[in-house]
Scaffold this motif. Structure first.
Motif, PDB file in Angstrom:
ATOM      1  N   ILE A  16     -59.876 -30.127  15.439  1.00 47.44           N
ATOM      2  CA  ILE A  16     -59.633 -29.437  16.695  1.00 47.44           C
ATOM      3  C   ILE A  16     -59.820 -30.454  17.820  1.00 47.44           C
ATOM      4  CG2 ILE A  16     -62.012 -28.512  16.682  1.00 47.44           C
ATOM      5  CD1 ILE A  16     -60.886 -26.128  18.338  1.00 47.44           C
ATOM      6  N   VAL A  17     -58.774 -30.658  18.596  1.00 48.51           N
ATOM      7  CA  VAL A  17     -58.763 -31.734  19.589  1.00 48.51           C
ATOM      8  C   VAL A  17     -59.652 -31.416  20.776  1.00 48.51           C
ATOM      9  CG1 VAL A  17     -57.311 -33.079  21.163  1.00 48.51           C
ATOM     10  CG2 VAL A  17     -56.456 -32.457  18.881  1.00 48.51           C
ATOM     11  N   GLU A  18     -59.510 -30.216  21.317  1.00 50.48           N
ATOM     12  CA  GLU A  18     -60.261 -29.848  22.524  1.00 50.48           C
ATOM     13  C   GLU A  18     -60.968 -28.519  22.301  1.00 50.48           C
ATOM     14  OE1 GLU A  18     -58.738 -28.222  26.659  1.00 50.48           O
ATOM     15  OE2 GLU A  18     -58.445 -30.390  26.573  1.00 50.48           O
ATOM     16  N   SER A  19     -62.263 -28.489  22.582  1.00 52.56           N
ATOM     17  CA  SER A  19     -63.014 -27.250  22.386  1.00 52.56           C
ATOM     18  C   SER A  19     -64.165 -27.160  23.375  1.00 52.56           C
ATOM     19  CB  SER A  19     -63.561 -27.175  20.964  1.00 52.56           C
ATOM     20  OG  SER A  19     -64.354 -26.015  20.807  1.00 52.56           O
ATOM     21  N   ASN A  20     -64.352 -25.973  23.904  1.00 53.32           N
ATOM     22  CA  ASN A  20     -65.474 -25.726  24.812  1.00 53.32           C
ATOM     23  C   ASN A  20     -66.692 -25.196  24.065  1.00 53.32           C
ATOM     24  OD1 ASN A  20     -63.973 -26.465  27.123  1.00 53.32           O
ATOM     25  ND2 ASN A  20     -63.021 -24.441  27.178  1.00 53.32           N
ATOM     26  N   GLU A  21     -66.527 -24.997  22.761  1.00 49.78           N
ATOM     27  CA  GLU A  21     -67.614 -24.449  21.962  1.00 49.78           C
ATOM     28  C   GLU A  21     -68.395 -25.565  21.267  1.00 49.78           C
ATOM     29  OE1 GLU A  21     -66.663 -21.010  19.557  1.00 49.78           O
ATOM     30  OE2 GLU A  21     -64.673 -20.917  20.477  1.00 49.78           O
ATOM     31  N   ASN A  22     -69.613 -25.250  20.919  1.00 48.99           N
ATOM     32  CA  ASN A  22     -70.436 -26.200  20.170  1.00 48.99           C
ATOM     33  C   ASN A  22     -70.141 -25.993  18.685  1.00 48.99           C
ATOM     34  OD1 ASN A  22     -72.316 -28.070  19.433  1.00 48.99           O
ATOM     35  ND2 ASN A  22     -74.072 -26.688  19.646  1.00 48.99           N
ATOM     36  N   ILE A  23     -69.203 -26.766  18.177  1.00 49.52           N
ATOM     37  CA  ILE A  23     -68.737 -26.567  16.809  1.00 49.52           C
ATOM     38  C   ILE A  23     -69.473 -27.517  15.866  1.00 49.52           C
ATOM     39  CG2 ILE A  23     -66.713 -26.686  15.301  1.00 49.52           C
ATOM     40  CD1 ILE A  23     -65.000 -26.090  17.765  1.00 49.52           C
ATOM     41  N   SER A  24     -69.990 -26.957  14.778  1.00 48.62           N
ATOM     42  CA  SER A  24     -70.713 -27.776  13.805  1.00 48.62           C
ATOM     43  C   SER A  24     -69.732 -28.583  12.959  1.00 48.62           C
ATOM     44  CB  SER A  24     -71.569 -26.890  12.901  1.00 48.62           C
ATOM     45  OG  SER A  24     -70.735 -26.052  12.119  1.00 48.62           O
ATOM     46  N   LYS A  25     -70.240 -29.537  12.210  1.00 45.32           N
ATOM     47  CA  LYS A  25     -69.393 -30.426  11.424  1.00 45.32           C
ATOM     48  C   LYS A  25     -68.845 -29.769  10.160  1.00 45.32           C
ATOM     49  CE  LYS A  25     -71.390 -34.782  13.028  1.00 45.32           C
ATOM     50  NZ  LYS A  25     -72.062 -36.054  12.626  1.00 45.32           N
ATOM     51  N   THR A  26     -69.402 -28.609   9.817  1.00 45.74           N
ATOM     52  CA  THR A  26     -68.864 -27.863   8.680  1.00 45.74           C
ATOM     53  C   THR A  26     -68.781 -26.386   9.040  1.00 45.74           C
ATOM     54  OG1 THR A  26     -71.065 -27.545   7.693  1.00 45.74           O
ATOM     55  CG2 THR A  26     -69.783 -29.464   6.954  1.00 45.74           C
ATOM     56  N   PHE A  27     -67.809 -25.707   8.435  1.00 45.33           N
ATOM     57  CA  PHE A  27     -67.685 -24.264   8.607  1.00 45.33           C
ATOM     58  C   PHE A  27     -67.174 -23.686   7.296  1.00 45.33           C
ATOM     59  CE2 PHE A  27     -65.186 -20.450   9.474  1.00 45.33           C
ATOM     60  CZ  PHE A  27     -66.103 -19.693  10.193  1.00 45.33           C
ATOM     61  N   ASN A  28     -67.978 -22.833   6.686  1.00 44.44           N
ATOM     62  CA  ASN A  28     -67.606 -22.171   5.440  1.00 44.44           C
ATOM     63  C   ASN A  28     -67.134 -23.182   4.381  1.00 44.44           C
ATOM     64  OD1 ASN A  28     -67.284 -19.994   3.734  1.00 44.44           O
ATOM     65  ND2 ASN A  28     -65.330 -19.332   4.597  1.00 44.44           N
ATOM     66  N   GLY A  29     -67.878 -24.294   4.287  1.00 45.19           N
ATOM     67  CA  GLY A  29     -67.569 -25.311   3.291  1.00 45.19           C
ATOM     68  C   GLY A  29     -66.471 -26.278   3.673  1.00 45.19           C
ATOM     69  N   CYS A  30     -65.940 -26.130   4.889  1.00 38.88           N
ATOM     70  CA  CYS A  30     -64.841 -26.979   5.356  1.00 38.88           C
ATOM     71  C   CYS A  30     -65.363 -28.025   6.333  1.00 38.88           C
ATOM     72  CB  CYS A  30     -63.768 -26.121   6.025  1.00 38.88           C
ATOM     73  SG  CYS A  30     -62.403 -27.053   6.745  1.00 38.88           S
ATOM     74  N   ARG A  31     -64.955 -29.259   6.200  1.00 36.96           N
ATOM     75  CA  ARG A  31     -65.340 -30.324   7.127  1.00 36.96           C
ATOM     76  C   ARG A  31     -64.537 -30.165   8.409  1.00 36.96           C
ATOM     77  NH1 ARG A  31     -67.247 -33.553  10.223  1.00 36.96           N
ATOM     78  NH2 ARG A  31     -67.781 -35.724   9.814  1.00 36.96           N
ATOM     79  N   VAL A  32     -65.230 -30.180   9.546  1.00 37.44           N
ATOM     80  CA  VAL A  32     -64.582 -29.968  10.842  1.00 37.44           C
ATOM     81  C   VAL A  32     -64.710 -31.227  11.700  1.00 37.44           C
ATOM     82  CG1 VAL A  32     -64.512 -28.559  12.933  1.00 37.44           C
ATOM     83  CG2 VAL A  32     -65.128 -27.498  10.736  1.00 37.44           C
ATOM     84  N   PHE A  33     -63.566 -31.740  12.139  1.00 31.42           N
ATOM     85  CA  PHE A  33     -63.543 -32.889  13.045  1.00 31.42           C
ATOM     86  C   PHE A  33     -63.122 -32.418  14.437  1.00 31.42           C
ATOM     87  CE2 PHE A  33     -62.902 -34.743   8.857  1.00 31.42           C
ATOM     88  CZ  PHE A  33     -63.772 -35.827   8.885  1.00 31.42           C
ATOM     89  N   THR A  34     -63.739 -32.981  15.463  1.00 32.70           N
ATOM     90  CA  THR A  34     -63.398 -32.615  16.841  1.00 32.70           C
ATOM     91  C   THR A  34     -63.109 -33.882  17.645  1.00 32.70           C
ATOM     92  OG1 THR A  34     -65.722 -32.659  17.513  1.00 32.70           O
ATOM     93  CG2 THR A  34     -64.842 -30.544  16.788  1.00 32.70           C
ATOM     94  N   GLY A  35     -62.389 -33.707  18.743  1.00 34.95           N
ATOM     95  CA  GLY A  35     -62.120 -34.833  19.630  1.00 34.95           C
ATOM     96  C   GLY A  35     -60.677 -35.310  19.574  1.00 34.95           C
TER      97      GLY A  35
ATOM     98  N   GLU B 112     -56.149 -36.965  13.101  1.00 35.98           N
ATOM     99  CA  GLU B 112     -56.030 -38.108  12.201  1.00 35.98           C
ATOM    100  C   GLU B 112     -57.207 -38.174  11.220  1.00 35.98           C
ATOM    101  OE1 GLU B 112     -53.652 -38.387  15.599  1.00 35.98           O
ATOM    102  OE2 GLU B 112     -55.822 -38.679  15.712  1.00 35.98           O
ATOM    103  N   ARG B 113     -58.427 -37.916  11.712  1.00 37.51           N
ATOM    104  CA  ARG B 113     -59.603 -37.986  10.842  1.00 37.51           C
ATOM    105  C   ARG B 113     -59.593 -36.892   9.783  1.00 37.51           C
ATOM    106  NH1 ARG B 113     -64.887 -37.855  13.988  1.00 37.51           N
ATOM    107  NH2 ARG B 113     -63.713 -36.678  15.550  1.00 37.51           N
ATOM    108  N   SER B 114     -59.169 -35.692  10.171  1.00 38.65           N
ATOM    109  CA  SER B 114     -59.131 -34.599   9.192  1.00 38.65           C
ATOM    110  C   SER B 114     -58.033 -34.827   8.158  1.00 38.65           C
ATOM    111  CB  SER B 114     -58.934 -33.248   9.895  1.00 38.65           C
ATOM    112  OG  SER B 114     -57.750 -33.244  10.677  1.00 38.65           O
TER     113      SER B 114
END
Length: 385
Positions: free
Chosen positions: A58-77, A82-84
């Motif tokens: 997710i490129v842009e987010s106003n939320e405090n998103i953790s690095k994982t969600f329901n077993g899925c790796r989450v990249f931000t920025g 590209e990283r995901s």
């Protein structure tokens, strides 16, 4: 079973790709392992839960998103896509992100995937030869998703002769029957009321101005290495493009106006495994009209810079800035063309050496895009004032 990553999974093309992948043959042969969005975290969470994704961005987010969600790796920025994608290492990547940002998405997809299903025309428009050369170097497949380029790609399958001419077709957009003098002050709602296709806002505006066809002109030049390209208006969008050969034979690609068809073909190529509605060609006329350049001056400008990568880059950058301003109500519809014209001319002055220049690295592509956007923004500020 092959793995597939969808960049731009919440957009129009991304959502239609998901519909395709639900169909019988596709769900038996493909697993969606990742996807990305610009800022729609809710839609991304929905996709994670539904498809048990391995990684998302997710490129842009106003939320405090953790690095994982329901077993899925989450990249931000800014480099989250590209990283995901790299984390997933998919067999296929479908690039459905819109605009210039898709260039770097596509380059990463070429790095990590054997096939790139490409809906982001800006990757080739802005990068010129660079993206295709990079794919060829790594022996990757690029299968176009744009209905016109998918059509040409299919028409040339099995051909050993190079066509003399490509003929791109266009619907003419939402303003095709408006008096030319009325185009100056049309509303956003009028422009977004497309008579044939269901698309995102920017591409719908670009269809009305034929900027979209201009970008397709650039893309066709690089994809098929042919400069003799015409544009014809086919109002009901049944003919998606044509190729003409030296013996006068013209091959046409006929089909319904639905993006799921070229999306499915890009995934299943060289086979056809998508089952869809069939057109009734007995009840429809095939009719073509010439393009009126007074109505579509952007297309006339596009022809004059065809093959000049920096100027094509500037053309796209200016349009992205101008369309955004138009949709916000800051400028008039006709100001879109004026912004593009002004920007292209300024870049031409700054890059006098650039005639048919080839881009050799991503830094030069990014540089021209950045300068072009600043020129366009400055011009729009002058218009607003």
């Amino acid at each position: 079973m092959k793995s597939i990553f969808i960049a731009g999974i919440s957009g129009s093309i991304g959502q239609q790709a998901l519909e395709v992948l639900k169909k019988e043959w596709f769900k038996d042969n493909f697993k969606i392992v990742g996807g990305s969005v610009y800022k729609s975290w809710d839609k991304l969470k929905e996709a994670i839960n539904k498809y048990s994704l391995k990684s998302v961005g997710i490129v842009e987010s106003n939320e405090n998103i953790s690095k994982t969600f329901n077993g899925c790796r989450v990249f931000t920025g800014v480099d989250a896509v590209e990283r995901s994608m790299e984390f997933c290492n998919p067999d296929y990547s479908l690039i459905a992100t819109s605009g210039f940002s898709g260039v770097q998405n596509t380059l990463k997809a070429i790095d990590v995937s054997q096939r790139v299903c490409l809906a982001n025309k800006e990757s080739i428009v802005c990068g010129g030869n660079y993206v295709l050369d990079y794919a060829a170097k790594l022996k990757r497949e690029i299968i176009p998703i744009d209905s016109e380029h998918s059509a040409i790609f299919q028409l040339l399958m099995g051909e050993t002769s190079t066509p003399e001419k490509i003929i791109l077709t266009a619907s003419g957009g939402s303003l095709r029957d408006y008096p030319v003098e009325a185009l100056e002050n049309v509303s956003v709602d009028e422009v977004l009321n497309h008579p044939v296709w269901s698309m995102g806002k920017r591409i719908t505006v670009d269809s009305a101005s034929m900027v979209n066809k201009s970008l397709e002109l650039f893309e066709a030049y690089y994809l098929f290495k042919i400069k003799n390209i015409d544009v014809a208006i086919n109002r009901n969008s049944r003919i998606h493009s044509m190729v003409q050969f030296s013996d006068g034979v013209i091959k046409m690609h006929y089909g319904l106006a639905d993006m799921k068809i070229p999306i499915a073909f890009s995934i299943s190529y060289p086979e056809r495994n998508f089952v869809f509605d069939k057109p009734d060609f007995f009840s429809e006329n095939i009719h073509f009209e010439k393009v009126d350049f007074d109505r579509y001056p952007s297309l006339k400008l596009a022809y004059s810079i065809l093959g000049d990568a920096p100027l094509q880059n500037a053309f796209n950058a200016a349009d992205e800035i101008a369309v955004d301003s138009f949709l916000k109500g800051s400028i008039k519809f006709a100001d879109i063309y004026r912004t593009i014209y002004k920007t292209v001319n300024e870049i031409q002055k700054q890059f006098l050496f650039s005639k048919s220049l080839k881009f050799h690295n991503i830094d030069d592509i990014l540089k021209v895009d950045k300068i072009s956007r600043n020129i366009a923004k400055k011009y729009i500020m002058e218009v607003i004032e």
